[in-house]
Enzyme design. Structure first.
Site, mmCIF file in Angstrom:
data_model
loop_
_atom_site.group_PDB
_atom_site.id
_atom_site.type_symbol
_atom_site.label_atom_id
_atom_site.label_comp_id
_atom_site.label_asym_id
_atom_site.label_seq_id
_atom_site.Cartn_x
_atom_site.Cartn_y
_atom_site.Cartn_z
ATOM 1 N N TYR A 244 -4.262 -9.124 3.653
ATOM 2 C CA TYR A 244 -3.236 -9.954 3.027
ATOM 3 C C TYR A 244 -2.629 -10.944 4.000
ATOM 4 C CZ TYR A 244 -0.932 -5.596 4.670
ATOM 5 O OH TYR A 244 -0.549 -4.491 5.362
ATOM 6 N N SER B 151 0.853 -1.192 0.000
ATOM 7 C CA SER B 151 0.000 0.000 0.000
ATOM 8 C C SER B 151 0.885 1.237 0.000
ATOM 9 C CB SER B 151 -0.855 0.051 1.268
ATOM 10 O OG SER B 151 -1.580 -1.130 1.430
HETATM 11 C C1 LIG Z 1 -3.090 -5.083 -1.465
HETATM 12 C C2 LIG Z 1 -1.929 -5.484 -0.587
HETATM 13 C C3 LIG Z 1 -1.261 -4.518 0.137
HETATM 14 C C4 LIG Z 1 -0.186 -4.861 0.942
HETATM 15 N N1 LIG Z 1 0.444 -3.890 1.654
HETATM 16 C C5 LIG Z 1 1.475 -4.199 2.459
HETATM 17 C C6 LIG Z 1 2.130 -3.176 3.224
HETATM 18 O O1 LIG Z 1 1.757 -1.988 3.176
HETATM 19 N N2 LIG Z 1 3.169 -3.539 4.010
HETATM 20 C C7 LIG Z 1 3.604 -4.847 4.097
HETATM 21 O O2 LIG Z 1 4.575 -5.107 4.833
HETATM 22 N N3 LIG Z 1 2.990 -5.828 3.402
HETATM 23 C C8 LIG Z 1 1.965 -5.530 2.565
HETATM 24 N N4 LIG Z 1 1.350 -6.527 1.834
HETATM 25 C C9 LIG Z 1 1.912 -7.891 1.897
HETATM 26 C C10 LIG Z 1 3.056 -8.044 0.887
HETATM 27 O O3 LIG Z 1 2.522 -8.004 -0.430
HETATM 28 C C11 LIG Z 1 3.813 -9.371 1.015
HETATM 29 O O4 LIG Z 1 2.897 -10.419 1.022
HETATM 30 C C12 LIG Z 1 4.651 -9.446 2.291
HETATM 31 O O5 LIG Z 1 5.635 -8.419 2.315
HETATM 32 C C13 LIG Z 1 5.367 -10.798 2.343
HETATM 33 O O6 LIG Z 1 6.100 -10.966 1.157
HETATM 34 P P1 LIG Z 1 7.455 -11.782 1.154
HETATM 35 O O7 LIG Z 1 7.900 -11.909 -0.275
HETATM 36 O O8 LIG Z 1 8.424 -11.193 2.127
HETATM 37 O O9 LIG Z 1 7.009 -13.175 1.707
HETATM 38 P P2 LIG Z 1 6.882 -14.511 0.862
HETATM 39 O O10 LIG Z 1 8.248 -15.039 0.596
HETATM 40 O O11 LIG Z 1 5.990 -14.268 -0.321
HETATM 41 O O12 LIG Z 1 6.095 -15.371 1.905
HETATM 42 C C14 LIG Z 1 4.739 -15.060 2.193
HETATM 43 C C15 LIG Z 1 4.434 -15.443 3.610
HETATM 44 O O13 LIG Z 1 4.461 -14.291 4.430
HETATM 45 C C16 LIG Z 1 3.252 -14.208 5.193
HETATM 46 N N5 LIG Z 1 2.977 -12.773 5.415
HETATM 47 C C17 LIG Z 1 2.675 -11.834 4.482
HETATM 48 N N6 LIG Z 1 2.530 -10.621 5.073
HETATM 49 C C18 LIG Z 1 2.744 -10.816 6.400
HETATM 50 C C19 LIG Z 1 2.744 -9.961 7.520
HETATM 51 N N7 LIG Z 1 2.507 -8.639 7.397
HETATM 52 N N8 LIG Z 1 3.002 -10.491 8.738
HETATM 53 C C20 LIG Z 1 3.231 -11.812 8.883
HETATM 54 N N9 LIG Z 1 3.263 -12.695 7.848
HETATM 55 C C21 LIG Z 1 3.009 -12.189 6.623
HETATM 56 C C22 LIG Z 1 2.247 -14.926 4.334
HETATM 57 O O14 LIG Z 1 1.156 -15.390 5.080
HETATM 58 C C23 LIG Z 1 3.100 -16.069 3.794
HETATM 59 O O15 LIG Z 1 3.201 -17.120 4.710
HETATM 60 C C24 LIG Z 1 0.254 -6.216 1.026
HETATM 61 C C25 LIG Z 1 -0.434 -7.180 0.292
HETATM 62 C C26 LIG Z 1 -1.499 -6.851 -0.487
HETATM 63 C C27 LIG Z 1 -2.204 -7.927 -1.259
#
Ligand SMILES: Cc1cc2nc3c(=O)[nH]c(=O)nc-3n(C[C@H](O)[C@H](O)[C@H](O)COP(=O)(O)OP(=O)(O)OC[C@H]3O[C@@H](n4cnc5c(N)ncnc54)[C@H](O)[C@@H]3O)c2cc1C
Length: 297
Positions: free
Chosen positions: A297, A80
């Site tokens: 998310y 976001s």
């Molecule tokens: C519309 C939208 C807006 C988003 N805005 C934000 C934002 O403003 N800030 C932000 O940090 N993330 C945000 N996210 C989540 C972000 O897109 C990622 O999913 C997150 O950063 C994890 O990605 P990664 O590649 O590090 O983890 P990956 O390697 O893809 O692994 C995903 C894993 O992380 C877990 N996970 C995802 N988010 C979190 C969390 N916050 N706390 C604990 N576990 C989590 C999932 O359940 C999953 O097990 C948003 C998602 C969506 C769909």
């Protein structure tokens, strides 16, 4: 009839995964305190020359470098946008995101597995390049009518789009005639993003007549603090919240981790039941009208 929301500027360029925009990191700062169990960083990106004109409530996608095991590039992750349309420096050439460093909890693995995109982003340094797509999102936008009561419900980094809303309303626009009530759930005061002594980007506007914010702390460390989740804060203010819903000119926005929706629904189900009403039917109508907006998310 659907309520009218802010329009996305037609002039904006939207980047796709095949040809992302390469943004540059201007700054990266911790929003959480050093002793906090979680790390959330505020990352300001330079998008000058991109032709991107985002508005509050939209997201951008970040493509982490490297490949998946399949040999394909990593998929984009959405974040976001936490800044209002003119950016944090007013130049309209930056976009701010706040990113939580995530670890995947795999009970079988000995060590915590770092999330790909969040760890990549949290490790970036000023001057580094980032592949960016978007801006995305056409629903999680403010209503055109500024007499609309806004009920903003967030947990953790779900506060990001609301920082953009609040900064747009009080800094760029200057006022909002409807009431704005922000309910924010966090683990402890150290993680109160944008509502603490070091960074009061949201808290500073609580002097505005129409704006009030309420914090729920799920893990408290001293007797002065009361323990609870965001739905408990919402329930504490149920009278006003329900009155806003009944008045009809309202928009609810829910943002953060998926699990939060259930607790929020419980509060509204109880309130509706007390009036002999069916919450799922009411909610479905509000979603259709654009009055109930969820980004989890
Ligand atoms: C519309 C939208 C807006 C988003 N805005 C934000 C934002 O403003 N800030 C932000 O940090 N993330 C945000 N996210 C989540 C972000 O897109 C990622 O999913 C997150 O950063 C994890 O990605 P990664 O590649 O590090 O983890 P990956 O390697 O893809 O692994 C995903 C894993 O992380 C877990 N996970 C995802 N988010 C979190 C969390 N916050 N706390 C604990 N576990 C989590 C999932 O359940 C999953 O097990 C948003 C998602 C969506 C769909």
């Amino acid at each position: 009839m659907k309520i009218k929301k802010y329009s996305i500027p037609e002039s904006t360029v939207i980047y796709k995964p095949k040809s992302p925009f390469i943004a540059r990191v201007i700054s990266t700062t911790a929003l959480t305190e050093a002793e906090s169990s979680d790390e959330v960083r505020n990352i300001i990106l330079d998008v000058s020359g991109s032709g991107i004109h985002y508005i509050e409530g939209q997201s951008i996608g970040i493509i982490p470098p490297g490949e998946r095991e399949t040999g394909k590039s990593h998929k984009a992750r959405l974040y976001s946008i936490a800044s209002a349309r003119t950016g944090d420096d007013g130049s309209s050439t930056t976009a701010t995101i706040c990113v939580k460093r995530v670890y995947n909890e795999d009970n079988m693995a000995e060590a915590k597995v770092p999330g790909i995109a969040s760890n990549y982003l949290c490790d970036l340094k000023p001057g580094d390049s980032v592949a960016l797509i978007g801006p995305n999102g056409r629903r999680f936008l403010l209503p055109d009518d500024d007499s609309t009561d806004l009920i903003l419900i967030a947990v953790g980094t779900g506060i990001a789009p609301f920082r953009a809303f609040i900064r747009h309303i009080f800094l760029e626009k200057g006022f909002w005639n409807g009431r704005i009530r922000l309910f924010y759930g966090i683990k402890n005061a150290m993680e109160a993003l944008f509502l603490n002594d070091q960074n009061d980007d949201i808290g500073q506007y609580m002097t505005q007549e129409t704006f009030e914010a309420f914090r729920a702390l799920s893990r408290v460390h001293n007797e002065d603090e009361e323990k609870g989740y965001v739905q408990h804060k919402l329930a504490e203010h149920k009278q006003e919240v329900w009155e806003m819903i009944c008045r009809g000119n309202f928009a609810v926005y829910i943002c953060g981790l998926k699990g939060m929706e259930e607790g929020v629904d419980e509060v509204f189900t109880t309130l509706a039941k007390q009036q002999g009403l069916d919450w799922p039917t009411m909610k479905a109508k509000f979603i259709k009208k654009g009055q109930w907006n969820t980004e989890v998310y």
